[in-house]
Design an enzyme around this catalytic site. Sequence first.
Site, PDB file in Angstrom:
ATOM      1  N   SER A  55       0.872  -1.261  -0.034  1.00 29.61           N
ATOM      2  CA  SER A  55      -0.011   0.016   0.016  1.00 29.61           C
ATOM      3  C   SER A  55       0.957   1.135   0.040  1.00 29.61           C
ATOM      4  CB  SER A  55      -0.924   0.002   1.171  1.00 29.61           C
ATOM      5  OG  SER A  55      -1.640  -1.088   1.319  1.00 29.61           O
TER       6      SER A  55
HETATM    7  N1  SAH Z   1      -0.024  -5.387   4.154  1.00 32.40           N
HETATM    8  C1  SAH Z   1       0.627  -5.802   2.870  1.00 32.40           C
HETATM    9  C2  SAH Z   1      -0.180  -5.622   1.772  1.00 32.40           C
HETATM   10  C3  SAH Z   1      -0.575  -6.626   1.123  1.00 32.40           C
HETATM   11  S1  SAH Z   1      -1.648  -6.461  -0.473  1.00 32.40           S
HETATM   12  C4  SAH Z   1       1.878  -5.121   2.803  1.00 32.40           C
HETATM   13  O1  SAH Z   1       2.321  -4.277   3.735  1.00 32.40           O
HETATM   14  O2  SAH Z   1       2.722  -5.091   1.902  1.00 32.40           O
HETATM   15  C5  SAH Z   1      -2.889  -7.706   0.298  1.00 32.40           C
HETATM   16  C6  SAH Z   1      -2.579  -8.844   0.805  1.00 32.40           C
HETATM   17  O3  SAH Z   1      -3.697  -9.672   1.023  1.00 32.40           O
HETATM   18  C7  SAH Z   1      -2.077  -9.936  -0.452  1.00 32.40           C
HETATM   19  O4  SAH Z   1      -0.841 -10.299  -0.147  1.00 32.40           O
HETATM   20  C8  SAH Z   1      -2.954 -11.112  -0.562  1.00 32.40           C
HETATM   21  O5  SAH Z   1      -2.322 -12.118  -1.023  1.00 32.40           O
HETATM   22  C9  SAH Z   1      -3.518 -10.966   1.007  1.00 32.40           C
HETATM   23  N2  SAH Z   1      -4.828 -11.649   0.985  1.00 32.40           N
HETATM   24  C10 SAH Z   1      -5.943 -11.494   0.028  1.00 32.40           C
HETATM   25  N3  SAH Z   1      -7.075 -12.294   0.571  1.00 32.40           N
HETATM   26  C11 SAH Z   1      -6.638 -12.857   1.904  1.00 32.40           C
HETATM   27  C12 SAH Z   1      -7.003 -13.671   2.802  1.00 32.40           C
HETATM   28  N4  SAH Z   1      -8.378 -14.047   2.617  1.00 32.40           N
HETATM   29  N5  SAH Z   1      -6.341 -14.093   3.687  1.00 32.40           N
HETATM   30  C13 SAH Z   1      -5.109 -13.726   3.935  1.00 32.40           C
HETATM   31  N6  SAH Z   1      -4.691 -12.888   3.070  1.00 32.40           N
HETATM   32  C14 SAH Z   1      -5.366 -12.451   1.964  1.00 32.40           C
END
Ligand code: SAH
Length: 208
Positions: A55
Amino acid sequence: MAEQQQRNWDLADIRDEKVLRAMEKVERHLFVPEEQAELAYENKALPIGHGQTISQPFIVAYMTAELQLKATDKVLEIGTGSGYQGAILAEIADRVYSVELDPRLADVARDRLRRLGYDNIEVKVGDGYDGWVEQAPFDAIIVTAAAEDVPAPLLDQLKDGGRMVIPIGTPYGPQELICVQKHGRTVSTNSLLSVRFVPFRRKLDPGG
Ligand code: SAH
């Protein structure tokens, strides 16, 4: 020691000193692929592989501030991704539990966080819809993928008086960041701002 990189993001609206300190301390270039490193100190979301993104720094700071964390807090993060948001949480809270659906991202993030010395964050692979029942309840919960509704298990795993920040909306459509607070059996929700997050998924897309 290498010079501290100038952070080209504006956190003037963020009042929480602990959040500002963490944003100064954690080196974002260590959480993105090498080819993105030169953009790491811009206020931009960046690709981290497997169709996912880290993000914008402003959003990371904003969501963290909305959690109103204390040094004694136990926090649940859904969507580990690169581990950057997790590191920011781990700088402020006592313990962080982070769930990632994609094992490839979880492995990289876990190794990275360990290498950087974060021993108060645990990463597991799973569907974050179910939260992390063995570690519940949590003082705060942060979800970093956009869901259509607040997953009921997450609400159950939030402590009384706890806060959850989660983007709600349709995949790639309009989404609203909301703060959910639990007070006994009443739940209040507060709309914060329009956002764009990758979708909350219940299983990995075929082919990765
Ligand atoms: N907090 C992260 C942002 C990641 S983007 C950072 O600082 O980099 C969102 C993430 O959520 C992705 O890696 C995706 O694979 C994960 N995601 C999507 N659906 C999910 C679920 N049901 N459970 C766990 N993770 C999930």
